[in-house]
Design a protein around this motif. Structure first.
Motif, PDB file in Angstrom:
ATOM      1  N   ILE A   1       5.503  -4.452  -5.820  1.00 26.24           N
ATOM      2  CA  ILE A   1       4.533  -3.774  -6.693  1.00 26.24           C
ATOM      3  C   ILE A   1       3.692  -2.880  -5.812  1.00 26.24           C
ATOM      4  O   ILE A   1       3.201  -3.301  -4.759  1.00 26.24           O
ATOM      5  N   TRP A   2       3.576  -1.630  -6.228  1.00 27.94           N
ATOM      6  CA  TRP A   2       2.838  -0.660  -5.427  1.00 27.94           C
ATOM      7  C   TRP A   2       1.367  -0.668  -5.801  1.00 27.94           C
ATOM      8  O   TRP A   2       1.006  -0.864  -6.969  1.00 27.94           O
ATOM      9  N   GLU A   3       0.582  -0.406  -4.781  1.00 20.50           N
ATOM     10  CA  GLU A   3      -0.876  -0.348  -4.919  1.00 20.50           C
ATOM     11  C   GLU A   3      -1.306   0.474  -6.143  1.00 20.50           C
ATOM     12  O   GLU A   3      -2.168   0.042  -6.912  1.00 20.50           O
ATOM     13  N   CYS A   4      -0.672   1.648  -6.335  1.00 24.53           N
ATOM     14  CA  CYS A   4      -1.097   2.527  -7.434  1.00 24.53           C
ATOM     15  C   CYS A   4      -0.805   1.892  -8.797  1.00 24.53           C
ATOM     16  O   CYS A   4      -1.456   2.217  -9.780  1.00 24.53           O
ATOM     17  N   GLU A   5       0.173   0.985  -8.854  1.00 25.34           N
ATOM     18  CA  GLU A   5       0.495   0.319 -10.117  1.00 25.34           C
ATOM     19  C   GLU A   5      -0.552  -0.729 -10.489  1.00 25.34           C
ATOM     20  O   GLU A   5      -0.641  -1.143 -11.640  1.00 25.34           O
TER      21      GLU A   5
ATOM     22  N   GLY B   1       0.852  -1.187   0.000  1.00 25.12           N
ATOM     23  CA  GLY B   1       0.000   0.000   0.000  1.00 25.12           C
ATOM     24  C   GLY B   1       0.887   1.236   0.000  1.00 25.12           C
ATOM     25  O   GLY B   1       1.857   1.303   0.756  1.00 25.12           O
ATOM     26  N   CYS B   2       0.563   2.207  -0.857  1.00 24.63           N
ATOM     27  CA  CYS B   2       1.429   3.379  -1.032  1.00 24.63           C
ATOM     28  C   CYS B   2       1.538   4.204   0.250  1.00 24.63           C
ATOM     29  O   CYS B   2       2.605   4.725   0.564  1.00 24.63           O
ATOM     30  N   PHE B   3       0.458   4.324   0.981  1.00 25.53           N
ATOM     31  CA  PHE B   3       0.452   5.155   2.182  1.00 25.53           C
ATOM     32  C   PHE B   3       1.265   4.521   3.312  1.00 25.53           C
ATOM     33  O   PHE B   3       2.213   5.126   3.818  1.00 25.53           O
TER      34      PHE B   3
ATOM     35  N   ARG C   1       4.953   3.877   2.233  1.00 23.27           N
ATOM     36  CA  ARG C   1       5.659   5.076   1.769  1.00 23.27           C
ATOM     37  C   ARG C   1       6.248   4.939   0.368  1.00 23.27           C
ATOM     38  O   ARG C   1       7.475   4.987   0.199  1.00 23.27           O
ATOM     39  N   HIS C   2       5.382   4.789  -0.609  1.00 20.21           N
ATOM     40  CA  HIS C   2       5.828   4.750  -1.998  1.00 20.21           C
ATOM     41  C   HIS C   2       6.529   6.069  -2.335  1.00 20.21           C
ATOM     42  O   HIS C   2       5.887   7.114  -2.331  1.00 20.21           O
ATOM     43  N   PRO C   3       7.852   6.032  -2.644  1.00 25.57           N
ATOM     44  CA  PRO C   3       8.575   7.289  -2.882  1.00 25.57           C
ATOM     45  C   PRO C   3       7.977   8.088  -4.037  1.00 25.57           C
ATOM     46  O   PRO C   3       7.754   7.552  -5.114  1.00 25.57           O
ATOM     47  N   GLY C   4       7.696   9.348  -3.773  1.00 26.45           N
ATOM     48  CA  GLY C   4       7.210  10.253  -4.814  1.00 26.45           C
ATOM     49  C   GLY C   4       5.754  10.061  -5.212  1.00 26.45           C
ATOM     50  O   GLY C   4       5.292  10.694  -6.157  1.00 26.45           O
ATOM     51  N   CYS C   5       5.046   9.191  -4.514  1.00 28.44           N
ATOM     52  CA  CYS C   5       3.659   8.893  -4.893  1.00 28.44           C
ATOM     53  C   CYS C   5       2.695   9.838  -4.163  1.00 28.44           C
ATOM     54  O   CYS C   5       2.868  10.112  -2.977  1.00 28.44           O
ATOM     55  N   VAL C   6       1.682  10.330  -4.888  1.00 25.92           N
ATOM     56  CA  VAL C   6       0.717  11.241  -4.246  1.00 25.92           C
ATOM     57  C   VAL C   6      -0.044  10.550  -3.118  1.00 25.92           C
ATOM     58  O   VAL C   6      -0.513  11.196  -2.196  1.00 25.92           O
TER      59      VAL C   6
HETATM   60 ZN   LIG Z   1       2.012   4.687  -5.228  1.00 27.09          ZN
END
Ligand SMILES: [Zn+2]
Length: 137
Positions: A111-115, A61-63, A66-71
């Protein structure tokens, strides 16, 4: 009452079978890749394990991770003294798990959630990761 270790607490709190995980499984399945789920004997209990490719895959999960640079990895404005150490621990734990897996001879893929919101992009990502030919589009 016996106090639980932190890892036991984390395991209890951790959610399995999330939407992003299901998206990755679906894409992997479509590509004919064989995998197992949540091997608890491996550091960090990877979300997907591809034994033939000696590869562990985490769907983060990006949040929280801490996915770098991800909104989606924004930092809450209030209670930063609560959030920042929490985030730091998560990132540290991820790094420790990855290192431990690599020491055991596994390749580690995140793999990031946003992907996972882009099925074609996700499939391309997996094709690249597992050395499969590009999609015929
Ligand atoms: Zn992300």
């Amino acid at each position: 009452m016996i106090p639980k270790s932190r890892s036991e607490i984390m395991r209890a709190v951790r959610r399995e079978n999330t939407g992003p995980e299901l998206a990755v499984r679906k894409a992997a399945h479509r590509l004919g890749l064989r995998f197992r789920l949540y091997r608890k004997d491996l550091p960090g209990t990877p979300d997907l394990i591809f034994p033939k490719h000696r590869t562990c895959l985490f769907v983060h999960g990006c949040f929280w991770h801490r996915h770098p640079g991800c909104v989606k990895a924004s930092t809450p404005k209030s209670r930063r003294d609560y959030w920042l150490p929490k985030f730091e621990r998560n990132v540290e734990r991820d790094r420790d798990n990855e290192e431990a897996l690599r020491r055991l001879g596994w390749r580690v893929v995140t793999i990031w959630e946003c992907e996972t919101r882009d099925p074609e992009g996700l499939e391309d990502r997996l094709r690249g990761t597992f050395g499969l030919p590009p999609a015929p589009r």
